[in-house]
Write a protein that holds these residues in place. Structure first.
Motif, PDB file in Angstrom:
ATOM      1  N   ASN A 123       0.827  -1.213   0.000  1.00 35.49           N
ATOM      2  CA  ASN A 123       0.000   0.000   0.000  1.00 35.49           C
ATOM      3  C   ASN A 123       0.859   1.259   0.000  1.00 35.49           C
ATOM      4  OD1 ASN A 123      -2.032  -1.885   0.197  1.00 35.49           O
ATOM      5  ND2 ASN A 123      -2.745  -1.278   2.219  1.00 35.49           N
TER       6      ASN A 123
ATOM      7  N   ASN B 173       1.189   3.803  -3.281  1.00 37.54           N
ATOM      8  CA  ASN B 173       0.849   5.230  -3.179  1.00 37.54           C
ATOM      9  C   ASN B 173       1.982   6.105  -3.706  1.00 37.54           C
ATOM     10  OD1 ASN B 173      -1.750   5.057  -2.152  1.00 37.54           O
ATOM     11  ND2 ASN B 173      -1.075   5.124  -0.013  1.00 37.54           N
TER      12      ASN B 173
ATOM     13  N   LYS C 277      -7.780  10.621  -5.035  1.00 35.80           N
ATOM     14  CA  LYS C 277      -7.763   9.975  -6.352  1.00 35.80           C
ATOM     15  C   LYS C 277      -9.178   9.723  -6.839  1.00 35.80           C
ATOM     16  CE  LYS C 277      -3.565   7.903  -4.817  1.00 35.80           C
ATOM     17  NZ  LYS C 277      -2.944   6.703  -4.243  1.00 35.80           N
TER      18      LYS C 277
ATOM     19  N   GLU D 127       1.906   5.939  -7.459  1.00 35.06           N
ATOM     20  CA  GLU D 127       0.733   6.657  -7.984  1.00 35.06           C
ATOM     21  C   GLU D 127       0.876   8.177  -7.839  1.00 35.06           C
ATOM     22  OE1 GLU D 127      -2.565   3.086  -7.315  1.00 35.06           O
ATOM     23  OE2 GLU D 127      -2.395   4.668  -5.811  1.00 35.06           O
TER      24      GLU D 127
ATOM     25  N   GLY E 272      -6.052   2.259   1.939  1.00 32.66           N
ATOM     26  CA  GLY E 272      -4.705   1.666   1.914  1.00 32.66           C
ATOM     27  C   GLY E 272      -3.820   2.161   3.050  1.00 32.66           C
TER      28      GLY E 272
HETATM   29 MG    MG Z   1      -3.525   3.703  -1.897  1.00 31.21          MG
END
Ligand code: MG
Ligand code: ADP
Length: 227
Positions: free
Chosen positions: A130, A134, A183, A137, A190
């Motif tokens: 997680n 992140n 997002k 991302e 997460g």
């Molecule tokens: Mg996440």
């Protein structure tokens, strides 16, 4: 007495986590069920059908995303607490995230000093899946993501550092809050799952983030857990 209390508290964290998993997955499935029932009606227009179908698909995608945040490594009978090699488990997670990193043009630079801690390796992997996901991302336009392991006499410290979009003060204050997501298709679960797992392992964590510059998350796990 104190160690009994800690043990109880830890069991509570685990069972709370289990309870929220089924709750989180049940929600979108209930919506899908509702729309499937609506679609069974005879007098429903093609347009409505199409719309219901799209909503149902969106909700199924959400259920999948929630499963990714909670249960990527889940086994029917969870492993118990035992010593595991942090560097090997981190390598597994990084290898798993390589395709996502490539898609974002992110290079993962890992310096994995060998270290062993006691805990549940499955939860450990979920925690760093997680966190690292992140980080990837957060880098829309690529960059480097660093994963470092440091060892001293008391603890193993894992540092995950990205060159991504970073967070504002307000966002940082909400990090780990359930359902907080910036997002479009985020679950906002997460980070919360990662934090719960760190607490379960008697670890500590720290986050530093600067908007437009990047984020660094530091997790320390003690060598000695109480029996
Ligand atoms: Mg996440
Ligand atoms: P999700 O990823 O589904 O949005 P998370 O709980 O994993 O949910 O993360 C919550 C929010 O915290 C993200 O939407 C993002 O705004 C912020 N965040 C977490 N990690 C990072 C990071 N490395 N860089 C920038 N923002 C982050």
């Amino acid at each position: 007495i104190r160690s009994e209390a800690i043990k109880l508290e830890k069991m509570e964290v685990v069972s709370q986590l289990a309870a929220s998993i089924s709750h989180e997955i049940r929600n979108p499935l209930t919506v899908v069920k509702g729309f499937m029932q609506l679609m069974k009606a005879k007098d429903i227009s093609e347009e409505a059908k199409e719309q219901y179908m799209n909503i149902a698909l969106e909700e199924l995608n959400r259920a999948c995303a929630i499963i990714d945040d909670y249960l990527t490594f889940a086994k029917p009978f969870p492993e118990k607490s035992e010593p595991f090699p942090v560097h090997h488990e981190l390598k597994k997670v990084i290898d798993m995230l390589r395709p996502l990193a490539n898609m974002h043009g992110v290079q993962i630079v890992a310096t994995l000093t060998p270290a062993t801690v006691v805990g549940n390796a499955q939860y450990f992997r979920q925690c760093f899946l997680n966190i690292i996901k992140n980080g990837i991302e957060a880098m829309e336009n690529g960059g480097a993501l660093y994963v470092d392991v440091h060892v001293d006499e008391k603890a193993v410290t894992i540092v995950v550092c990205d060159e991504g979009e970073g967070m504002t003060k307000e966002q940082l204050a909400r990090f780990g809050e359930p359902y907080f997501s910036t997002k479009e298709k985020g679950t906002g679960l997460g980070a919360m799952v990662s934090i719960r797992i760190i607490e379960m392992m008697n670890g500590t964590w720290n986050i530093k983030s600067e908007k437009g510059r990047g984020t660094t998350i530091t997790v320390s796990l003690p060598f000695l857990l109480e029996k």
